[in-house]
Design an enzyme around this catalytic site. Structure first.
Site: not given
Ligand code: TEU
Length: 603
Positions: A114, A220, A277, A352-353
């Site tokens: 990542d 990210d 992403e 994970h989100d």
């Molecule tokens: O996520 C980006 C993002 O847009 C997040 O707002 C995500 O969609 C949201 O948390 C969903 O509920 C990335 C990573 O995947 C995330 O884990 C990080 O917290 C974020 O960036 C900041 O680095």
């Protein structure tokens, strides 16, 4: 759909996609904190991952994407990096990453790390220097601005942007009397990509890991790195709210593509690949600009339409009812658009989100869970694109139990948004219950629950006390050990599915997508058609938890069922055509019918 000329090399007729290893690959995403704890400290670690590489090999995945393992204060679980060249000590060491790379490569699998470079941790030495004085050489590595003042003389942030995690996207720094920008937590200051030294520093980090043998990066929020000049106020989208979503000015900014091409040059020196992403991007044109092959930017991106389908206009924990019609429109749009324009899809329902797909996209009923998980797997993995499986998805892991109180939720996003909403809803118990329902449905915590390896304490994830509670209502029944023994398990099904895809790449990887039965409210039905005409797969998926009597299946389905056999399904025996031409599908039934021409017929 028609082609979008600005992003293609001029050919107006869709060509079969060029072949590439990363198109044929399936990727398994590991969230290190919750995967496997080798030393009993309650947190997963890299040696724990190494213990499981054979499990991954047997599943049939080709690539592992490892969420951040770098040194970090863990305010946002590693998405706040304080040193890009060291490993968070409880996860292991750089040498452990070397060992992981070797273990994967020995088994012909690859490793994707990542890359979190829109922001760093506020504990990164760059930021500590940057905030130390106005004249520090690193001052300009971050985004600093003077305050605004209202008529009454109150100090205000430089603009009205909201942080993704709630509140203002700006924090005041007393020492130097300026605000710094953080699109996420205040401990995650945004880097200033306008400064070429920052760009170079990112290239150097990539080179460091590529030299070690890493095969690529998941980048990210990579479309947030270029912001509109002057950082103007965001338009008012949420009336009555002090801070507004600022994505118009920070997503896909003016220099994004220049920066992406720079990253690609580094990757190309190693034949490495990149998946970006990209939240807040909806237009085909914007996505194609980043992924169309001839643009030489990213290989593919995570696009958010499906995982935003149930998010209301008030943000993540507001509700929206989604329909299968909407889901079909999204899938059809991206499947055809990428094919027609030489782009590529990243297929995912979980990460994970996101919460667990079986709990989110199907009504959560224990008796149908296995069928539903297999149906969603079929839906996803046989579309055109690279398949992403998130740890536990291959077992059909579900959301945390409804009864668990908010105290069991640990994620910074959940807790921030919950706290802000509670302030808003003070005294309104109905609104609070609705909020909690949304948390139960969509919080990030659901996917961060420990991996369920066996029926022992904490699901076999750790011999110690897990950093978050394991789903103790579930791991007794749903775990890898039990599913490895059971040929009808979700895990066994995923293995069959990934194998089927791999054995028929011309159909399932490079084939054209065609939506069938578009108007049917219960069934998702599509075909994949090998461009050279030798194979066609027809998929029939019942998205409901009811039996479904399909009176008049489309001619393509009837023909397929007459000419060929069902090569994969989640019921035995699979649904068949009745004498009158109708079909009766069981709850969440999934059928894959494959017709292959015998190439040597008549030879
Ligand atoms: O996520 C980006 C993002 O847009 C997040 O707002 C995500 O969609 C949201 O948390 C969903 O509920 C990335 C990573 O995947 C995330 O884990 C990080 O917290 C974020 O960036 C900041 O680095």
């Amino acid at each position: 759909m028609s082609t979008i000329p600005a992003t293609t090399s001029g050919s107006s007729r869709p060509q079969a996609p060029e072949k590439a290893w990363w198109k044929e690959a399936s990727v398994y995403q590991i969230y290190p904190a919750s995967f496997n704890d080798s030393d009993g400290d309650g947190l997963g670690d890299i040696p724990g991952i190494i213990q499981k590489v054979d499990y991954l090999g047997a599943l049939g995945v080709d690539v592992v994407w490892l969420c951040p393992v770098y040194e970090s204060p863990q305010i946002d679980m590693g998405y706040d990096v304080s040193d890009y060249r060291s490993i968070h000590a409880p996860y292991g060491t750089v040498e452990d990453v070397d060992r992981l790379i070797a273990a994967l490569h020995e088994r012909r699998m690859r490793l994707v790390m990542d890359l979190v470079v829109n922001h760093t941790s506020d504990q990164h030495v760059w930021f500590r220097e940057s905030r130390s004085s106005l004249s520090n050489p690193k001052r300009d590595w971050y985004i600093w601005k003077k305050p605004r003042w209202d008529a009454a003389g109150n100090r205000l942030p430089p603009n009205n942007w909201a942080s993704v995690f709630g509140g203002s996207a700006w924090s005041w720094d007393e020492t130097t009397g300026e605000y710094y920008l953080h699109l996420f937590c205040k401990e995650q200051p945004d880097l200033n990509w306008e400064n070429p030294d920052v760009v170079q520093a990112v290239h150097d980090i990539m080179t460091f890991w590529l030299d070690k043998g890493v095969d690529g990066f998941r980048m990210d929020v990579i479309n947030f790195i270029s912001k509109s000049p002057g950082l103007p106020d965001a338009p008012l989208k949420l009336p009555g709210q002090e801070f507004q979503p600022g994505d118009l000015h920070y997503a896909n900014g003016p220099r994004l593509h220049e920066f992406l091409r720079g990253l690609r040059e580094v990757l190309d020196r190693y034949d490495a690949f990149a998946i970006g992403e990209m939240p807040c991007v909806k237009e085909e044109q914007d996505v194609l600009m980043a992924v169309a092959a001839d643009r030489k930017e990213l290989n593919m991106i995570f696009q958010f339409d499906i995982v935003s389908i149930d998010i209301g206009s008030g943000g993540k924990f507001t509700s929206k009812t989604w329909s299968l019609a909407k889901m079909k429109a999204i899938v059809n749009k991206w499947q055809t658009c990428m094919y027609d324009n030489n782009g590529w899809n990243a297929l995912f329902l979980e990460n994970h989100d996101q919460s667990r797909s079986v709990s989110r996209f199907t009504p959560h009923r224990p008796e149908n869970r296995t069928a539903a998980a297999k149906m969603l797997a079929t839906f996803l993995a046989l579309q055109s694109g690279t398949v992403f499986v998130y740890q536990g998805q291959e077992l059909g892991m579900a959301n945390l139990p409804r009864e668990w109180p908010i105290d069991e939720y640990k994620d910074v996003e959940t807790l921030n948004l919950y706290r802000l909403a509670m302030q808003q809803h003070r005294g309104d118990s109905e609104a609070v219950e609705q909020l909690m329902d949304q948390v139960r449905l969509k919080a990030r915590d659901h996917s961060r629950s420990p991996m369920q390896w066996n029926a022992q304490q904490h699901g076999g994830f750790t011999t110690g006390t897990p950093w978050v509670r394991a789903n103790d209502a579930d791991y007794m029944h749903c775990n890898a050990e039990q599913q490895l023994r059971d040929p009808t398990s979700v895990l066994a099904y995923w293995r069959q599915l990934l194998r089927l895809r791999k054995q028929n790449v011309d159909v399932f990887v490079y084939g054209r997508f065609e939506l069938l039965a578009a108007a049917d409210p219960s069934l998702f039905c599509y075909r994949r058609i090998d461009p050279s005409g030798y194979g066609v797969a027809t998929l029939v998926l019942n998205f409901t938890d009811c039996e479904y009597e399909w009176q008049v299946p489309p001619a393509e389905v009837v023909e397929a069922l007459t000419a060929a056999r069902c090569v994969l399904g989640n019921y035995e025996p699979p649904a068949e055509l009745n004498g009158d031409g109708s079909m009766r599908l069981k709850p969440f039934e999934a059928l894959v019918i494959l017709e292959l021409e015998d190439l040597y017929e008549g030879a």
